[in-house]
Each structure stands twice: as C-alpha cells, then as structure tokens.
Design a protein around this motif. Structure first.
Motif, short mmCIF file in Angstrom:
data_model
loop_
_atom_site.label_atom_id
_atom_site.label_comp_id
_atom_site.label_asym_id
_atom_site.label_seq_id
_atom_site.Cartn_x
_atom_site.Cartn_y
_atom_site.Cartn_z
N GLN A 189 0.83 -1.20 0.00
CA GLN A 189 0.00 0.00 0.00
C GLN A 189 0.87 1.26 0.00
N LEU A 190 1.90 1.27 0.82
CA LEU A 190 2.79 2.43 0.90
C LEU A 190 3.56 2.61 -0.41
N VAL A 191 3.99 1.51 -1.03
CA VAL A 191 4.69 1.59 -2.32
C VAL A 191 3.76 2.18 -3.37
N PRO B 172 8.40 3.58 8.79
CA PRO B 172 9.48 2.80 9.42
C PRO B 172 9.81 1.49 8.70
N ILE B 173 8.87 0.89 8.00
CA ILE B 173 9.13 -0.36 7.29
C ILE B 173 10.20 -0.19 6.21
N PHE B 174 10.45 1.05 5.79
CA PHE B 174 11.45 1.34 4.76
C PHE B 174 12.78 1.82 5.33
N ALA C 255 15.84 0.09 3.72
CA ALA C 255 15.94 0.40 2.29
C ALA C 255 16.42 1.83 2.08
N ASN C 256 15.90 2.76 2.86
CA ASN C 256 16.34 4.16 2.74
C ASN C 256 17.81 4.31 3.11
N GLN C 257 18.23 3.61 4.12
CA GLN C 257 19.62 3.62 4.54
C GLN C 257 20.50 3.04 3.43
N LEU D 212 11.76 1.88 -4.98
CA LEU D 212 12.67 2.57 -4.04
C LEU D 212 14.12 2.17 -4.32
N THR D 213 14.47 0.92 -4.10
CA THR D 213 15.87 0.50 -4.30
C THR D 213 16.12 0.00 -5.72
#
Length: 135
Positions: free
Chosen positions: A55-57, A65-67, A70-72, A106-107
């Motif tokens: 849903q967030l994607v 927070p689930i990302f 991946a963000n890091q 994202l990645t």
C-alpha cells in the motif's frame, strides 16, 4: 564524506568473518554506519507487513518505518556486507534484511521492458565471508 554502510551478519562475537571485515573497514575512507543484524528488531515479512508495504509503495510513501533499511541502503556510497558461510549458505538474518531492502520503486525500478535497474547510490559493494569450523 562518503557514507559506508556496514551490514554485519556475524552472529558469533569472535567471528573470523567479522575480524576480516574490520580489517577491510580500516582500508575504507568515509563515515561508517553499522547495521548489526543481531541487534536489530528485524523480522521476516509476513502477509500483514507485505500488504502494508505494498500500500505504501503504491502511494510512493517511503517515509514509513518499514522502509528504514531500504532508505539507509540507497543513501550509502559504499556497502560492506560481512556474513560467514554456514553449511554452504549465509545466516538467515541476512536474507530477512535483504527482504526489507529490495523494494520496487525505491531501491530498484523496472524499465518498460521489465528489466530491473538499481536506484542505489553505492558505486561498490564488498562481500566478506569466511568458512570453516567454530574454532
């Protein structure tokens, strides 16, 4: 200054893989950020978390927070992974971590032809491993 992400999947406190990785770190030039997978509250993705993530994607909201991992991962200029070889495999916690890092949109992205293209900043990834008995 370069951002170096050190993903530590070494379970044993006196791991040879960790000792080797520490020698590699001495040769790297940049700010080291360690993710010690043994100390992280990281879990395998289940149906509930996959639905939330999907849903967030779809909303392109990657701030949840689930990302976190991946963000890091996408912000790192270099990535160092230290994971011992256990019975011809690596520790399962590394697989769980990779589930949290590999996120379409994202990645990595897909081209119109369906080919995946990485979106990370990292120019280099180093994978450090050793194998053998516990002694």
């Amino acid at each position: 200054m370069k951002k170096i992400l050190f993903i530590n999947a070494c379970i044993r406190p006196h791991s040879r893989t960790l000792l080797l990785a520490q020698e590699v770190i001495k040769k790297l030039d940049g700010e080291i950020e360690e993710v010690n997978l043994c100390h992280e509250n990281i879990y395998p993705l289940d149906w509930e978390h996959l639905e939330e993530r999907d849903q967030l994607v779809m909303q392109k909201d990657f701030s949840a927070p689930i990302f976190k991992y991946a963000n890091q991962f996408i912000r790192a200029d270099e990535i160092l992974i230290a994971a011992p070889c256990w019975d011809s495999a690596f520790p399962s916690i590394l697989k769980v971590y990779l589930e949290h890092v590999t996120i379409a949109g994202l990645t990595f992205q897909y081209t119109p032809e369906g080919i995946s293209i990485g979106s990370c900043n990292a120019k280099r990834m180093i994978y450090v491993t050793t194998s053998g008995g516990p002694f």
